[in-house]
Design an enzyme around this catalytic site. Structure first.
Site, PDB file in Angstrom:
ATOM      1  N   GLU A   1       0.796  -1.074  -0.023  1.00 25.38           N
ATOM      2  CA  GLU A   1      -0.137   0.114  -0.046  1.00 25.38           C
ATOM      3  C   GLU A   1       0.931   1.305  -0.104  1.00 25.38           C
ATOM      4  O   GLU A   1       2.025   1.386   0.875  1.00 25.38           O
ATOM      5  CB  GLU A   1      -0.960  -0.072   1.400  1.00 25.38           C
ATOM      6  CG  GLU A   1      -1.789  -1.046   1.431  1.00 25.38           C
ATOM      7  CD  GLU A   1      -2.333  -1.271   2.752  1.00 25.38           C
ATOM      8  OE1 GLU A   1      -2.334  -0.152   3.528  1.00 25.38           O
ATOM      9  OE2 GLU A   1      -2.840  -2.473   3.195  1.00 25.38           O
TER      10      GLU A   1
ATOM     11  N   LYS B   1       2.266   4.500   1.308  1.00 27.37           N
ATOM     12  CA  LYS B   1       2.310   5.082   2.518  1.00 27.37           C
ATOM     13  C   LYS B   1       1.909   6.376   2.329  1.00 27.37           C
ATOM     14  O   LYS B   1       2.818   7.370   2.082  1.00 27.37           O
ATOM     15  CB  LYS B   1       3.723   4.890   3.164  1.00 27.37           C
ATOM     16  CG  LYS B   1       3.700   5.183   4.564  1.00 27.37           C
ATOM     17  CD  LYS B   1       5.001   4.872   5.440  1.00 27.37           C
ATOM     18  CE  LYS B   1       4.822   4.898   6.836  1.00 27.37           C
ATOM     19  NZ  LYS B   1       4.989   6.427   7.045  1.00 27.37           N
TER      20      LYS B   1
ATOM     21  N   ASP C   1       1.673  10.196   3.154  1.00 26.76           N
ATOM     22  CA  ASP C   1       2.149  11.270   4.033  1.00 26.76           C
ATOM     23  C   ASP C   1       1.294  12.201   4.565  1.00 26.76           C
ATOM     24  O   ASP C   1       1.158  13.484   4.117  1.00 26.76           O
ATOM     25  CB  ASP C   1       3.424  12.036   3.209  1.00 26.76           C
ATOM     26  CG  ASP C   1       4.386  12.474   4.291  1.00 26.76           C
ATOM     27  OD1 ASP C   1       4.366  12.134   5.317  1.00 26.76           O
ATOM     28  OD2 ASP C   1       5.331  13.192   3.890  1.00 26.76           O
TER      29      ASP C   1
ATOM     30  N   TYR D   1      -7.307   2.212   5.477  1.00 22.03           N
ATOM     31  CA  TYR D   1      -6.456   1.110   5.281  1.00 22.03           C
ATOM     32  C   TYR D   1      -6.305   0.189   6.258  1.00 22.03           C
ATOM     33  O   TYR D   1      -5.773  -0.821   6.286  1.00 22.03           O
ATOM     34  CB  TYR D   1      -5.174   1.728   4.912  1.00 22.03           C
ATOM     35  CG  TYR D   1      -4.296   2.615   6.042  1.00 22.03           C
ATOM     36  CD1 TYR D   1      -3.986   2.418   7.213  1.00 22.03           C
ATOM     37  CD2 TYR D   1      -4.305   3.959   5.671  1.00 22.03           C
ATOM     38  CE1 TYR D   1      -3.467   3.194   8.129  1.00 22.03           C
ATOM     39  CE2 TYR D   1      -3.267   5.001   6.257  1.00 22.03           C
ATOM     40  CZ  TYR D   1      -2.853   4.623   7.663  1.00 22.03           C
ATOM     41  OH  TYR D   1      -2.587   5.344   8.406  1.00 22.03           O
TER      42      TYR D   1
ATOM     43  N   LYS E   1      10.707   2.917   3.052  1.00 17.29           N
ATOM     44  CA  LYS E   1      10.672   4.264   2.637  1.00 17.29           C
ATOM     45  C   LYS E   1      11.409   4.509   1.460  1.00 17.29           C
ATOM     46  O   LYS E   1      12.479   4.068   0.899  1.00 17.29           O
ATOM     47  CB  LYS E   1      11.170   4.909   3.863  1.00 17.29           C
ATOM     48  CG  LYS E   1      10.510   4.850   5.173  1.00 17.29           C
ATOM     49  CD  LYS E   1       9.383   5.542   5.319  1.00 17.29           C
ATOM     50  CE  LYS E   1       9.524   6.920   5.898  1.00 17.29           C
ATOM     51  NZ  LYS E   1      10.015   7.013   7.181  1.00 17.29           N
TER      52      LYS E   1
ATOM     53  N   CYS F   1       9.612  46.998  -9.647  1.00 16.81           N
ATOM     54  CA  CYS F   1       9.320  45.770 -10.391  1.00 16.81           C
ATOM     55  C   CYS F   1      10.380  45.331 -11.396  1.00 16.81           C
ATOM     56  O   CYS F   1      10.860  46.363 -12.122  1.00 16.81           O
ATOM     57  CB  CYS F   1       7.919  45.766 -11.240  1.00 16.81           C
ATOM     58  SG  CYS F   1       7.820  44.386 -12.393  1.00 16.81           S
TER      59      CYS F   1
ATOM     60  N   CYS G   1       9.207  45.788 -15.338  1.00 16.22           N
ATOM     61  CA  CYS G   1       8.680  46.884 -16.084  1.00 16.22           C
ATOM     62  C   CYS G   1       9.178  48.036 -15.196  1.00 16.22           C
ATOM     63  O   CYS G   1       8.895  49.136 -15.756  1.00 16.22           O
ATOM     64  CB  CYS G   1       7.237  46.783 -16.314  1.00 16.22           C
ATOM     65  SG  CYS G   1       6.296  47.201 -14.625  1.00 16.22           S
TER      66      CYS G   1
ATOM     67  N   CYS H   1       3.755  44.603  -7.887  1.00 18.29           N
ATOM     68  CA  CYS H   1       4.291  45.685  -8.975  1.00 18.29           C
ATOM     69  C   CYS H   1       2.842  46.343  -9.209  1.00 18.29           C
ATOM     70  O   CYS H   1       1.714  45.875  -9.464  1.00 18.29           O
ATOM     71  CB  CYS H   1       4.437  45.002 -10.520  1.00 18.29           C
ATOM     72  SG  CYS H   1       4.468  45.699 -11.871  1.00 18.29           S
TER      73      CYS H   1
ATOM     74  N   CYS I   1       2.812  45.868 -17.501  1.00 15.37           N
ATOM     75  CA  CYS I   1       3.965  45.161 -16.961  1.00 15.37           C
ATOM     76  C   CYS I   1       4.043  43.893 -17.867  1.00 15.37           C
ATOM     77  O   CYS I   1       3.105  42.980 -17.798  1.00 15.37           O
ATOM     78  CB  CYS I   1       4.028  44.797 -15.485  1.00 15.37           C
ATOM     79  SG  CYS I   1       5.233  43.654 -14.959  1.00 15.37           S
TER      80      CYS I   1
HETATM   81  S1  IVH Z   1      -0.906   0.801   8.867  1.00 17.92           S
HETATM   82  C1  IVH Z   1      -0.465  -1.504  12.741  1.00 17.92           C
HETATM   83  N1  IVH Z   1      -1.106   1.523   6.273  1.00 17.92           N
HETATM   84  O1  IVH Z   1       2.269   5.295   8.684  1.00 17.92           O
HETATM   85  C2  IVH Z   1      -0.328  -0.698  11.258  1.00 17.92           C
HETATM   86  N2  IVH Z   1      -0.307   2.973   7.845  1.00 17.92           N
HETATM   87  O2  IVH Z   1       4.542   4.567  10.234  1.00 17.92           O
HETATM   88  C3  IVH Z   1      -0.446   0.780  11.356  1.00 17.92           C
HETATM   89  N3  IVH Z   1       0.436   5.254   7.074  1.00 17.92           N
HETATM   90  O3  IVH Z   1       0.870   5.670  11.542  1.00 17.92           O
HETATM   91  C4  IVH Z   1      -0.254   1.556  10.252  1.00 17.92           C
HETATM   92  N4  IVH Z   1      -0.144   4.976   5.230  1.00 17.92           N
HETATM   93  O4  IVH Z   1       0.059   7.229   9.816  1.00 17.92           O
HETATM   94  C5  IVH Z   1      -0.573   1.877   7.517  1.00 17.92           C
HETATM   95  N5  IVH Z   1      -1.354   2.301   3.872  1.00 17.92           N
HETATM   96  C6  IVH Z   1      -1.035   2.478   5.256  1.00 17.92           C
HETATM   97  C7  IVH Z   1      -0.138   3.485   5.706  1.00 17.92           C
HETATM   98  C8  IVH Z   1       0.048   4.103   6.807  1.00 17.92           C
HETATM   99  C9  IVH Z   1       0.474   5.730   5.788  1.00 17.92           C
HETATM  100  C10 IVH Z   1       1.275   6.053   8.285  1.00 17.92           C
HETATM  101  C11 IVH Z   1       0.457   5.960   9.414  1.00 17.92           C
HETATM  102  C12 IVH Z   1       1.178   5.173  10.372  1.00 17.92           C
HETATM  103  C13 IVH Z   1       2.477   5.290  10.062  1.00 17.92           C
HETATM  104  C14 IVH Z   1       3.182   4.108  10.454  1.00 17.92           C
END
Ligand code: IVH
Length: 695
Positions: free
Chosen positions: A121, A123, A125, A232, A320, A414, A417, A432, A438
């Site tokens: 999945e 991740k 942010d 998720y 990551k 500016c 111009c 400006c 301009c």
């Molecule tokens: S699962 C026990 N799935 O990453 C599992 N976390 O470092 C708990 N996050 O606190 C999290 N996308 O804020 C999970 N597809 C995803 C995620 C995800 C982002 C974040 C979430 C979590 C942090 C963990």
């Protein structure tokens, strides 16, 4: 950092004390103030160093050790919610070899040699949330906090329209759905643009913007920010109805939660690796930020067997992406002039690879930001890129400052111009005063006019606009519609002025031919009928983006009605439209006060027909074109939901009751608005009546 093998217990204790303070300070900056000063990599290094010392000297582990905390300490301004099931964190790895190690350790633990399935999945942010449903009804929501106790953000979560308030029949009686709240990159950019115009401090990245928006004591502010979610995982569930993560996603989807379509079931390390490569490639083009890929053992039975380490599950890990920050030098600071005349300082950088993309310039936002962070030409700075969001200069490395670095003096003219630049009281931006004389503003204005959400004229890209402007072919939007005529193929058009009568003959220009010129003319012709929202947006009124233009179109229906009200300075009517504040209303009225803008509109209308705004789907709904006001507490749905429903049916939703109001929907404990409606003889509907009408 010291060599751990050489540390004496006394030194180790001192290091642990220093690290506890340092990491707490960084946590505070990240979680409470949404203003991190360490890069992720720097932060991870400190945490790893702390963990390594603790591993060697377990007897020295402190009560306040950073390793005992998952996330942020809970902020006091919110009520607390204790999670029935803790919200955990994930272990991080940075290479495919480490992912392989993880897969092997899972197999070892389960004592199996078979290939296992993993859900991969993106991740996200953002910030994690937990939403609790009882008997299908959303009852409370919380942030992760320190993993055990979170902040009560129920009211704020209610404003996020993607989060269902009511689930269909058949869901478990108790169900906690967890996921991530995030801000899309485009919404982040728009928010920051507004912040800069209003003299507020811009957010450093979409994650901070999402955090700052969600952790608002006033949910109205949250509602104004565009937040999105992906679901998720789950917390407490009375009777789980799924055996795999894949099945869980199917359920979530069925129940109306947003589930990321990029989640992918992988059946081998090869598939995991291919998926990671693919995600790295498309990462920058995604509309939201991701910082890695999460792998979860697909089978819930196996997850249960694997269980948890102290703070992280044994069945999941985060892979990551490489850090998106890098160190480079500011070669120069120059000023870019925008469509509305705002002077934006831009740092020219020594080109540097940031997360796989070469960055050679970055915005410095405004004069105050330069002063606050003390950026000087010649400085070494930390550059950050979050996805394809414009790169930013995060901080200066003072220890590396060259002797000849001088503070930057913001110009009061500016650079494009030469007109005076002014910075008004309470504003952060210098502007400006040259207006469309301009060239920078004129070009930006033209670019905006033909852009995708405006007139969308294919063939008039940025380069062509630049070329045509410089050659004097296009000076303002009206010129676009006289282009074909001025191209003047055979017939002389002006017998007294030979150069004019010759025509432009675009087809003879470098890079052009008969066919491409014909295509351009066809593209222009195709826009001679233009929808009202596009036309309003194309005008380039300060602060009026595509969404606001749509709202204005919905409220006024025709351009004449809109223009008449603006010319008569009906600011009050504008402010009554939901989502339009006083500051924006002033900008809109001021735009129509300019004689120059009036002239351009007049001339444009000789060539362009602006369509009346009709929402086809809603043409025959009872609320179509009606102005509706909600008041009091609704029981079946949130105010935000009700508003969206009414708008979908063609209603204009206003914030206050006036003679223009058609209906007032009265919830429980309604106050002065309901009274005013009765006084003015406006029809009122109860929530139940409203629901009946719309069903
Ligand atoms: S699962 C026990 N799935 O990453 C599992 N976390 O470092 C708990 N996050 O606190 C999290 N996308 O804020 C999970 N597809 C995803 C995620 C995800 C982002 C974040 C979430 C979590 C942090 C963990």
């Amino acid at each position: 950092m010291e060599d751990i093998t050489k540390l004496t217990p006394l030194e180790a204790a001192a290091e642990l004390e220093r690290l506890a303070t340092e990491i707490a300070r960084a946590d505070n900056a990240y979680y409470q103030n949404d203003e991190p000063y360490l890069t992720d990599a720097e932060y991870d290094k400190l945490k790893h160093y702390n963990a390594a010392i603790e591993a060697k000297f377990p007897e020295l582990i402190r009560a306040d050790s950073p390793s005992k905390r998952v996330g942020a300490a809970v902020q006091s301004k919110f009520n607390k919610i204790t999670h029935r099931f803790p919200m955990l964190s994930l272990g991080d790895v940075f290479s495919i070899e480490e992912v392989d190690d993880f897969v092997m350790s899972v197999k070892r633990f389960l004592n199996t040699a078979e290939e296992l399935e993993f859900m991969a999945e993106p991740k996200i942010d953002g910030l994690s949330f937990s939403a609790r449903y009882e008997n299908g009804k959303f009852v409370s929501g919380a942030t992760r906090g320190d993993g055990v106790v979170g902040e009560d953000i129920t009211a704020n979560l209610r404003t996020i329209s993607q989060l269902p308030q009511q689930l269909p029949a058949g869901v478990p009686q108790i169900l906690e759905v967890r996921g991530e709240v995030y801000m899309a990159k485009s919404d982040f950019l728009a928010l920051n643009e507004r912040a800069v115009v209003q003299g507020k401090k811009p957010f450093a990245n979409p994650r901070n913007a999402a955090a700052g928006s969600l952790r608002q004591l006033d949910p109205k502010i949250t509602a104004e920010r565009k937040l999105s979610i992906w679901a998720y995982t789950w917390g407490e569930v009375s009777a789980p109805q799924w055996q795999t993560q894949e099945e869980f996603f199917a359920k979530l989807h069925e129940w109306g939660f947003p589930v990321n379509p990029l989640n992918k079931l992988c059946r081998s390390l090869k598939e995991i690796e291919d998926n990671f490569e693919q995600m790295m490639k498309i990462r920058a083009s995604l509309p939201y930020d991701i910082d890695g890929i999460v792998y979860k053992v697909n089978s819930i039975a196996l997850q249960e067997r694997l269980g948890f380490l102290t703070r992280t599950p044994r069945w999941a890990i985060a892979h990551k992406f490489p850090a998106e920050q890098a160190l480079t030098r500011i070669k120069d600071i120059r000023i870019q002039v925008g469509r509305t005349g705002v002077l934006t300082p831009v740092a020219d950088l020594e080109p540097i690879n940031v997360g796989g993309v070469i960055v050679s310039h970055a915005t410095l936002h405004n004069e105050d930001e330069i002063k606050r962070k003390d950026f000087r030409i010649g400085d070494m700075v930390v550059v950050q890129r979050a996805g394809d969001v414009i790169p930013q200069v995060v901080a200066v490395k003072l220890g590396m400052r060259p002797d000849d670095a001088v503070p930057y003096v913001f110009p009061n003219k500016c650079p494009e111009c030469g007109a005076h630049a002014v910075r008004e009281e309470g504003e952060a931006a210098w502007r400006c005063t040259g207006g469309l004389t301009c060239p920078a503003q004129a070009k930006e204005h033209l670019r905006h006019f033909v852009s995708k959400e405006a007139f969308d004229i294919v063939g008039l890209g940025d380069k062509v606009v630049d070329e045509f402007y410089t050659a004097g072919i296009l000076q303002n939007p009206v010129d676009i519609f006289t282009l074909e005529q001025r191209n003047g193929a055979d017939e002389p058009q002006d017998l007294f002025n030979f150069s004019k009568s010759e025509g432009l003959h675009l087809e003879n220009r470098m890079g052009w031919g008969k066919k491409s010129v014909e295509q351009l003319f066809a593209a222009i012709k195709a826009r001679k009928n233009i929808s009202l929202p596009r036309f309003i947006y194309a005008l380039g009124i300060p602060q009026v983006g595509a969404a606001t233009a749509l709202m204005l179109a919905k409220n006024y229906g025709t351009f004449d009605d809109f223009q008449n009200d603006m010319v008569n300075k009906e600011t009050a009517k504008l402010v009554a439209i939901d989502g339009i504040g006083g500051n924006m209303a002033e900008d809109i009225v001021a735009f129509f006060e300019e004689e120059h803008n009036q002239r351009i509109i007049r001339e444009l209308r000789q060539y362009v027909k602006i369509e009346e705004f009709v929402d086809d789907e809603v043409a025959d709904s009872p609320f179509s074109g009606k102005t509706v006001v909600f008041t009091g507490t609704l029981e079946q749905m949130t105010r935000a939901e009700a508003k969206t429903l009414a708008q979908k049916l063609g209603a204009k939703v206003a914030g206050s009751v006036s003679n223009h109001t058609d209906y007032v929907i009265v919830g429980a404990d309604a106050g002065s608005k309901a009274k005013k409606a009765t006084e003015l003889g406006i029809k009122t509907l109860s929530e139940a009546e409203f629901l009946k009408v719309i069903k």
